[in-house]
Design an enzyme around this catalytic site. Structure first.
Site, PDB file in Angstrom:
ATOM      1  N   SER A 179      -9.496  -0.764   7.395  1.00  0.00           N
ATOM      2  CA  SER A 179      -9.019  -0.592   6.015  1.00  0.00           C
ATOM      3  C   SER A 179      -8.422  -1.816   5.356  1.00  0.00           C
ATOM      4  O   SER A 179      -8.122  -1.784   4.163  1.00  0.00           O
ATOM      5  CB  SER A 179      -7.995   0.532   5.948  1.00  0.00           C
ATOM      6  OG  SER A 179      -8.684   1.748   5.919  1.00  0.00           O
ATOM      7  N   LYS A 233       0.857  -1.185   0.000  1.00  0.00           N
ATOM      8  CA  LYS A 233       0.000   0.000   0.000  1.00  0.00           C
ATOM      9  C   LYS A 233       0.901   1.246   0.000  1.00  0.00           C
ATOM     10  O   LYS A 233       1.966   1.247   0.642  1.00  0.00           O
ATOM     11  CB  LYS A 233      -0.872  -0.033   1.263  1.00  0.00           C
ATOM     12  CG  LYS A 233      -1.839   1.136   1.410  1.00  0.00           C
ATOM     13  CD  LYS A 233      -2.704   0.946   2.650  1.00  0.00           C
ATOM     14  CE  LYS A 233      -3.718   2.053   2.839  1.00  0.00           C
ATOM     15  NZ  LYS A 233      -4.570   1.846   4.026  1.00  0.00           N
ATOM     16  N   SER A 240      -9.586   1.879   3.352  1.00  0.00           N
ATOM     17  CA  SER A 240      -8.763   2.675   2.470  1.00  0.00           C
ATOM     18  C   SER A 240      -7.801   1.875   1.603  1.00  0.00           C
ATOM     19  O   SER A 240      -7.314   2.385   0.594  1.00  0.00           O
ATOM     20  CB  SER A 240      -7.970   3.679   3.311  1.00  0.00           C
ATOM     21  OG  SER A 240      -7.076   3.005   4.173  1.00  0.00           O
TER      22      SER A 240
HETATM   23  N1  GLN Z   1     -12.768   3.770   7.057  1.00  0.00           N
HETATM   24  C1  GLN Z   1     -11.985   4.113   8.201  1.00  0.00           C
HETATM   25  C2  GLN Z   1     -11.614   5.573   8.178  1.00  0.00           C
HETATM   26  O1  GLN Z   1     -11.909   6.203   7.221  1.00  0.00           O
HETATM   27  C3  GLN Z   1     -10.793   3.208   8.304  1.00  0.00           C
HETATM   28  C4  GLN Z   1      -9.552   3.725   7.746  1.00  0.00           C
HETATM   29  C5  GLN Z   1      -8.370   2.853   7.985  1.00  0.00           C
HETATM   30  O2  GLN Z   1      -8.483   1.769   8.574  1.00  0.00           O
HETATM   31  N2  GLN Z   1      -7.211   3.347   7.576  1.00  0.00           N
HETATM   32  O3  GLN Z   1     -11.036   6.075   9.109  1.00  0.00           O
END
Ligand code: GLN
Length: 484
Positions: A176, A77, A152
């Site tokens: 994410s 990532k 994400s």
């Molecule tokens: N959807 C969550 C957020 O927007 C998780 C993001 C993540 O785990 N990096 O914070």
């Protein structure tokens, strides 16, 4: 023609000269090219990957013993540092930034002869649930291009989903890894907080962030975790008592009877798709019929977990992201400046995207004097209560089962205009991050709308062993039945 079953089979084939790492890399590079429109990759290290594969092929021919991840093709990532390679957190503010060092997790992979094939698209600074907040544009779900891959770590999920690498790394601060895995029909594993070093992972919310793994095969994911779960003096929040975690191809006792909890409030939550809820209830019934103990446990804190998560993570983000000021790091504006404040303001206004700005402002607000006690301290109290709650649960239970997301993959653009609706969809994943527990999404279901979804399994803090063993049981059941 190269085909990948799992690492064990790949290594067997390599040793018998039936395939080569070069063939593997060429296969994945071709798939990356063919799936270009999915927008899963930011950087592709084609020449480098081929060179490394060629060297590894020579090594194997010379009869040298092979390492654990010999020739395993992995994508990162775009928030994980790899020395002398670009890392941008999918943000204009870090455009063209090259890392001067490798994340410890990446170094551990390289030490075992893994091949890094490229970096994957994601939501900017890992903030999002759809992968629509990226400087590089949206990522598309390979199963249905009108759907998001989740976020994400959407690019990392799609890279595995569409066979553009064997495994990939993501980061999981609030879901994410598990949620995009759920949307794409692959495995997504988030270890306990403190299991994989965060050194070299671009910080979003440091007391939540963990590197996680995407794969199609449970044992492959277990092997990657085994390799990366090493104590690291560069991360002071690590569990240093762990010296060696043996997780790969662990024998498991198929007769073991588990004690499993689920939260009725979650399975009956009004936001949850009834088909998802019914499938998980069905799984619970089947496990019960097999002699496992499955009980509903009361969970009265459900309404507080998303607010607590967004208060605490934005607070931490507002502090972490202050380093991107155009001097220490990041984009520098061309606008003529009169004073230092305007200089910072212009750099940050131009460099950050809308969602990141929203979170920095929210975080600064909840930390400001006058509001600190009302929001930040309260959210800390919720977190403490949750930890106490799970400690009590795990005195009696081996695991908790729950959904990952209220629905299957959203349509592209569906959540664009409404950040609160998007935040609320994190209801089932943020729990494991608030409590630091290990969690996995297992791709065992298919919705009547054609999209996949997964079962989330959580175990006690640092019980990755139990998590993998129970997951193996679930995956085996899945193999032998249409649904479990
Ligand atoms: N959807 C969550 C957020 O927007 C998780 C993001 C993540 O785990 N990096 O914070």
């Amino acid at each position: 023609m190269f085909s990948f079953v799992n690492i064990e089979q790949y290594h067997k084939d390599l040793k018998q000269g039936k395939t080569s790492s070069k063939l593997a890399v060429e296969f994945y590079l071709k798939n990356i090219k063919n799936h270009n429109q999915l927008n899963a990759f930011v950087e592709i290290y084609a020449d480098e990957a081929i060179q490394k594969a060629t060297l590894l092929d020579e090594k194997i021919k010379s009869g040298e013993p092979i390492k654990k991840l010999h020739g395993v093709v992995i994508a990162l990532k775009d928030v994980i540092c790899y020395a002398n390679h670009k890392v941008t957190a999918a943000s204009a503010i870090l455009k063209d930034y090259t890392s001067s060092y490798s994340a410890s997790a990446v170094q551990y992979l390289l030490d075992e002869d893994a091949i890094i094939i490229g970096t994957c698209n994601c939501d900017e600074f890992a903030m999002g649930s759809t992968n629509e907040n990226s400087y590089y544009g949206k990522v598309f779900n390979a199963l249905d291009h009108t759907k998001v891959p989740g976020g994400s770590s959407g690019g990392s999920a799609v890279a595995v989903q569409a066979d553009m690498c064997m495994l990939s790394l993501g980061s999981d601060t609030g879901g994410s890894v598990r949620q995009p895995a759920d949307f794409c029909g692959v495995i997504g594993l988030k270890p306990s907080y403190g299991t994989i070093s965060r050194y070299g992972l671009i910080a979003y919310a440091s007391s939540f962030d963990q590197i996680g793994i995407f794969g199609k095969h449970l044992q492959d994911a277990a092997l990657l975790l085994e390799v990366m779960a090493k104590p690291d003096a560069f991360d002071s929040t690590m569990n240093m008592d762990r010296t060696k975690l043996s997780l790969y191809n662990m024998p498991y006792d198929s007769n073991k009877k588990y004690t499993i909890a689920y939260f009725k409030e979650m399975l009956e939550h009004p936001s949850l798709d009834t088909e998802i809820s019914d499938s998980i209830k069905e799984t619970a019934a089947i496990l019960k019929a097999d002699g496992h103990t499955i009980n509903a446990v009361e969970f009265d804190l459900l309404d507080y977990i998303v607010p607590a998560y967004y208060v605490l993570t934005t607070a931490e983000a507002s502090s972490n992201l202050s380093r991107y000021d155009g001097i220490r790091y990041g984009h520098r504006s061309n606008i003529e400046i009169g004073n230092l404040t305007d200089f910072y303001l212009n750099n940050r206004s131009e460099g950050f995207g809308k969602e990141v700005k929203r979170r920095i402002m929210l975080g600064a607000f909840v930390l400001s004097s006058g509001y600190y006690d009302a929001y930040y301290s309260k959210a800390q109290q919720v977190r403490k209560k949750l930890v106490e709650k799970v400690n009590r649960i795990f005195e009696e239970y081996d695991a908790i089962i729950l959904p990952n997301s209220p629905t299957t993959a959203f349509s592209i653009g569906q959540k664009d205009k409404d950040p609160i609706a998007t935040y609320l969809s994190d209801i089932f994943t943020v729990f494991a991050n608030l409590t630091g527990l290990p969690a996995i999404s297992l791709p065992i279901y298919k919705h009547s709308n054609g999209m996949p979804f997964g079962l989330q399994v959580i175990t006690k803090k640092y019980d990755e062993k139990g998590l993998i063993q129970l997951s193996a049981l679930m995956m085996d059941k899945k193999k032998n039945a249409v649904t479990i």
